[in-house]
Design an enzyme around this catalytic site. Structure first.
Site, short mmCIF file in Angstrom:
data_model
loop_
_atom_site.label_atom_id
_atom_site.label_comp_id
_atom_site.label_asym_id
_atom_site.label_seq_id
_atom_site.Cartn_x
_atom_site.Cartn_y
_atom_site.Cartn_z
N GLU A 34 0.86 -1.19 0.00
CA GLU A 34 0.00 0.00 0.00
C GLU A 34 0.89 1.24 0.00
O GLU A 34 1.78 1.37 0.84
CB GLU A 34 -0.93 -0.01 1.22
N GLY A 39 -7.04 0.91 3.33
CA GLY A 39 -8.49 0.99 3.14
C GLY A 39 -8.87 1.75 1.88
O GLY A 39 -10.02 1.70 1.45
N GLY A 40 -7.90 2.47 1.29
CA GLY A 40 -8.13 3.10 -0.01
C GLY A 40 -9.19 4.20 -0.01
O GLY A 40 -9.45 4.84 1.01
N THR A 41 -9.81 4.38 -1.17
CA THR A 41 -10.74 5.50 -1.39
C THR A 41 -11.95 5.44 -0.47
O THR A 41 -12.30 6.44 0.17
CB THR A 41 -11.23 5.48 -2.86
N CYS A 42 -12.62 4.31 -0.43
CA CYS A 42 -13.88 4.22 0.31
C CYS A 42 -13.68 4.65 1.77
O CYS A 42 -14.40 5.48 2.30
CB CYS A 42 -14.42 2.79 0.24
N HIS A 441 -45.63 -3.22 8.74
CA HIS A 441 -46.31 -1.92 8.73
C HIS A 441 -45.82 -1.09 9.92
O HIS A 441 -45.66 -1.63 11.01
CB HIS A 441 -47.82 -2.10 8.84
C1 LIG Z 1 -16.51 10.98 -2.85
C2 LIG Z 1 -16.78 9.53 -3.12
C3 LIG Z 1 -17.86 8.92 -2.53
C4 LIG Z 1 -18.11 7.58 -2.77
N1 LIG Z 1 -19.20 6.99 -2.20
C5 LIG Z 1 -19.47 5.70 -2.44
C6 LIG Z 1 -20.59 5.06 -1.85
O1 LIG Z 1 -21.33 5.67 -1.09
N2 LIG Z 1 -20.82 3.75 -2.12
C7 LIG Z 1 -19.99 3.03 -2.95
O2 LIG Z 1 -20.24 1.84 -3.17
N3 LIG Z 1 -18.92 3.61 -3.54
C8 LIG Z 1 -18.65 4.92 -3.30
N4 LIG Z 1 -17.54 5.49 -3.87
C9 LIG Z 1 -16.67 4.66 -4.74
C10 LIG Z 1 -15.74 3.78 -3.89
O3 LIG Z 1 -15.04 4.57 -2.97
C11 LIG Z 1 -14.77 3.05 -4.79
O4 LIG Z 1 -15.52 2.38 -5.80
C12 LIG Z 1 -13.98 2.00 -4.04
O5 LIG Z 1 -13.23 2.58 -3.00
C13 LIG Z 1 -13.05 1.28 -5.00
O6 LIG Z 1 -12.21 0.45 -4.29
P1 LIG Z 1 -10.96 -0.24 -4.97
O7 LIG Z 1 -10.82 -1.51 -4.22
O8 LIG Z 1 -11.09 -0.34 -6.42
O9 LIG Z 1 -9.71 0.73 -4.73
P2 LIG Z 1 -9.41 1.98 -3.81
O10 LIG Z 1 -10.33 2.02 -2.65
O11 LIG Z 1 -9.31 3.17 -4.66
O12 LIG Z 1 -7.96 1.60 -3.22
C14 LIG Z 1 -6.83 1.46 -4.01
C15 LIG Z 1 -5.59 1.52 -3.13
O13 LIG Z 1 -4.46 1.20 -3.91
C16 LIG Z 1 -3.37 2.02 -3.51
N5 LIG Z 1 -2.43 2.10 -4.64
C17 LIG Z 1 -2.65 2.64 -5.86
N6 LIG Z 1 -1.57 2.47 -6.66
C18 LIG Z 1 -0.66 1.82 -5.92
C19 LIG Z 1 0.67 1.36 -6.19
N7 LIG Z 1 1.24 1.50 -7.38
N8 LIG Z 1 1.35 0.74 -5.18
C20 LIG Z 1 0.77 0.56 -3.96
N9 LIG Z 1 -0.48 0.96 -3.68
C21 LIG Z 1 -1.19 1.58 -4.63
C22 LIG Z 1 -4.04 3.35 -3.19
O14 LIG Z 1 -3.24 4.12 -2.33
C23 LIG Z 1 -5.34 2.88 -2.52
O15 LIG Z 1 -5.18 2.78 -1.14
C24 LIG Z 1 -17.25 6.82 -3.62
C25 LIG Z 1 -16.14 7.44 -4.21
C26 LIG Z 1 -15.89 8.77 -3.95
C27 LIG Z 1 -14.71 9.41 -4.59
#
Ligand SMILES: Cc1cc2nc3c(=O)[nH]c(=O)nc-3n(C[C@H](O)[C@H](O)[C@H](O)COP(=O)(O)OP(=O)(O)OC[C@H]3O[C@@H](n4cnc5c(N)ncnc54)[C@H](O)[C@@H]3O)c2cc1C
Length: 459
Positions: A34, A39-42, A441
């Site tokens: 990582e 935990g990434g984006t979510c 209900h």
């Molecule tokens: C504002 C916003 C609100 C959202 N709300 C919702 C919601 O309510 N419900 C829903 O279902 N979805 C929602 N989403 C979408 C959801 O967040 C994403 O679809 C989801 O997080 C995707 O997960 P993922 O596993 O693809 O990767 P991500 O969660 O994006 O994680 C990828 C990880 O990989 C790491 N990484 C990237 N490149 C490298 C590399 N070369 N080497 C090492 N690490 C790397 C990054 O740092 C990151 O931690 C929302 C998105 C946003 C932007």
């Protein structure tokens, strides 16, 4: 130094950690890499922080309607954005450290922090180390698209990642982009007290949704005092005294929108351009999404792509479902495929829009003979009792098979109630099954049988 593992997982989004746990359980050695936050984006910049902020904004909104519900707050409702942010930070922080501790506690799992880059189809470099494995899983997700636009480098702007760390109420927030991310922030900040203007280049908000859903969402947001400019392409940005100005190309409305802050919410791009995919021979499409088959295998044997980076979904639940598909096929002798899943998601404005299955346009394109029923939330007693009567429920079914084709529930509880219909769709059961079920209900879901008794030909 080269280290060997059974599997390497790049990224700890919504698929990677669960896959690491499943591989560890199967006694495989795993390296998880990582580069930023666990935990990434979510967890850190998407679902969890936004839904936490949406909850604060909802509380503020209800407090402002006190007179309707029979209570008074002395003086105005005053938003303390530092406290709002602290609540969000606490919830996000717990989730983020939960993922990290979980991964670090797994047996046979080595957690490495750093940027991963392929050196070949079997090896990845991170920091000074080279890791090798016969199986490599890419879960690198995506990030906000920042378009090249004249003036952008001179103007301070937010994306979803920086906006969630704002600890003040902007005087006038301009939201560029009228889709899911933009609308959630727009309503939330309006409720916190900002003036808000949305600039959307398309002819309607949430352009992928049915026209009636777009129109109803627009009405809901406008009723709260949000300014909306449609058919307005943002061409350039500039600074004028203490204001930021967006110049737009439009046939109606003003060609200049001036505000105090700008949020760019114009789409997302995959994190694939700095991954060394070419060294591994992994193919992407023109937009950078990794090309995968129905089981999420890339064109290179031994490499899979899961989550947003494969372009097959853009949600936490699609990324998690990707994990289930890969784990099912590799470790559980359970043949699972992407094409088995049914599209579903929610737009978390208030009231939320829960969606499943096909849109009206998709049904029309399919040429199927369909029936549709639509019912306003204002005729649903639970909505009336809660004082939340905006929106509607719409369900479309196949006239021959009686299977549910799609549904939109814009209204209180719509994000939850939609699952009643979704599960019937997965069961491939006719809609008549919903009509035979006894529901609780008073709930919104109890009206589904009534609504389904009003089906008419779909035009
Ligand atoms: C504002 C916003 C609100 C959202 N709300 C919702 C919601 O309510 N419900 C829903 O279902 N979805 C929602 N989403 C979408 C959801 O967040 C994403 O679809 C989801 O997080 C995707 O997960 P993922 O596993 O693809 O990767 P991500 O969660 O994006 O994680 C990828 C990880 O990989 C790491 N990484 C990237 N490149 C490298 C590399 N070369 N080497 C090492 N690490 C790397 C990054 O740092 C990151 O931690 C929302 C998105 C946003 C932007």
């Amino acid at each position: 130094m080269t280290q060997k593992f059974d599997a390497i997982i790049i990224g700890t989004g919504q698929a990677g950690p669960s896959l690491a746990a499943r591989l560890s359980e199967a006694r495989k050695t795993v390296a998880v890499i990582e580069r930023h936050k666990f935990g990434g984006t979510c967890v850190n910049a998407g679902c969890i922080p936004t839904k936490t902020l949406v909850a604060s904004a909802y509380a503020v909104h209800v407090a402002g309607r006190g007179a309707e519900y029979g209570f008074a707050i002395d003086g105005n409702v005053r938003v303390d954005m530092k406290r709002v942010k602290a609540r969000k930070d606490e919830i996000v922080g717990r989730s983020n450290s939960g993922v990290e501790n979980w991964l670090r506690g797994l047996s046979n799992c080595t957690v490495i922090q750093g940027h991963a880059r392929f050196e070949s189809s079997r090896s990845v470099r991170v920091n000074d180390e080279v890791l090798e494995a016969d199986k490599i899983f890419i879960n690198v997700g995506g990030r906000a698209l920042v378009p090249s636009m004249p003036g952008l480098p001179d103007v301070p702007f937010f994306t979803n990642s920086s906006m969630i760390d704002v600890d003040f109420v902007p005087e006038h927030l301009i939201v560029v982009g009228g889709s899911y991310v933009g609308l959630e922030f727009a309503q939330m900040y309006r409720r916190f007290g900002s003036e808000v203007t949305i600039i959307e280049m398309g002819p309607r908000l949430i352009g992928r949704e049915d026209e009636d859903a777009s129109a109803a969402v627009r009405e809901i947001l406008e009723a709260e005092g949000i300014g909306i400019q449609l058919n307005a392409e943002c061409l350039s940005l500039s600074r004028r005294a203490d204001k930021v100005v967006a110049t737009v190309s439009c046939k109606e409305g003003t060609p200049e929108v001036s505000g105090s802050h700008i949020l760019l919410a114009v789409g997302r791009i995959p994190n694939t351009q700095d991954l060394g995919l070419e060294q591994a021979g992994v193919v992407t499409d023109q937009r950078g999404y990794i090309t995968v088959d129905d089981e999420l295998r890339t064109n290179v044997p031994g490499i899979w792509a899961l989550g947003d980076c494969n372009g097959r979904g853009a949600f936490t639940h699609t990324a998690y479902n990707d994990y289930e598909i890969v784990a099912g096929n590799l470790l559980n002798a359970d043949h699972r495929r992407v094409s088995d899943r049914i599209q579903t998601y929610a737009l978390f404005i208030d009231p939320p829009l829960g969606r499943c299955g096909m849109t009206d346009a998709e049904i029309r394109k399919s040429g199927r003979r369909a029936l549709v029923a639509k019912y306003p939330m204002e005729r649903i007693s639970r909505a009336v009792e809660k004082g939340e009567i905006q929106g509607f429920i719409k369900i479309t079914v196949d006239a021959e098979t009686k299977e549910i084709l799609g549904a939109a529930i814009l209204g209180t509880g719509g994000d939850e109630v939609i699952h009643v219909l979704l599960d019937v769709m997965y069961a491939k059961a006719p809609y008549t099954i919903v009509q035979r079920a006894m529901h609780i209900h008073p709930t919104v879901a109890e009206y589904l049988p009534t609504i389904l008794s009003k089906l008419e030909p779909f035009a």
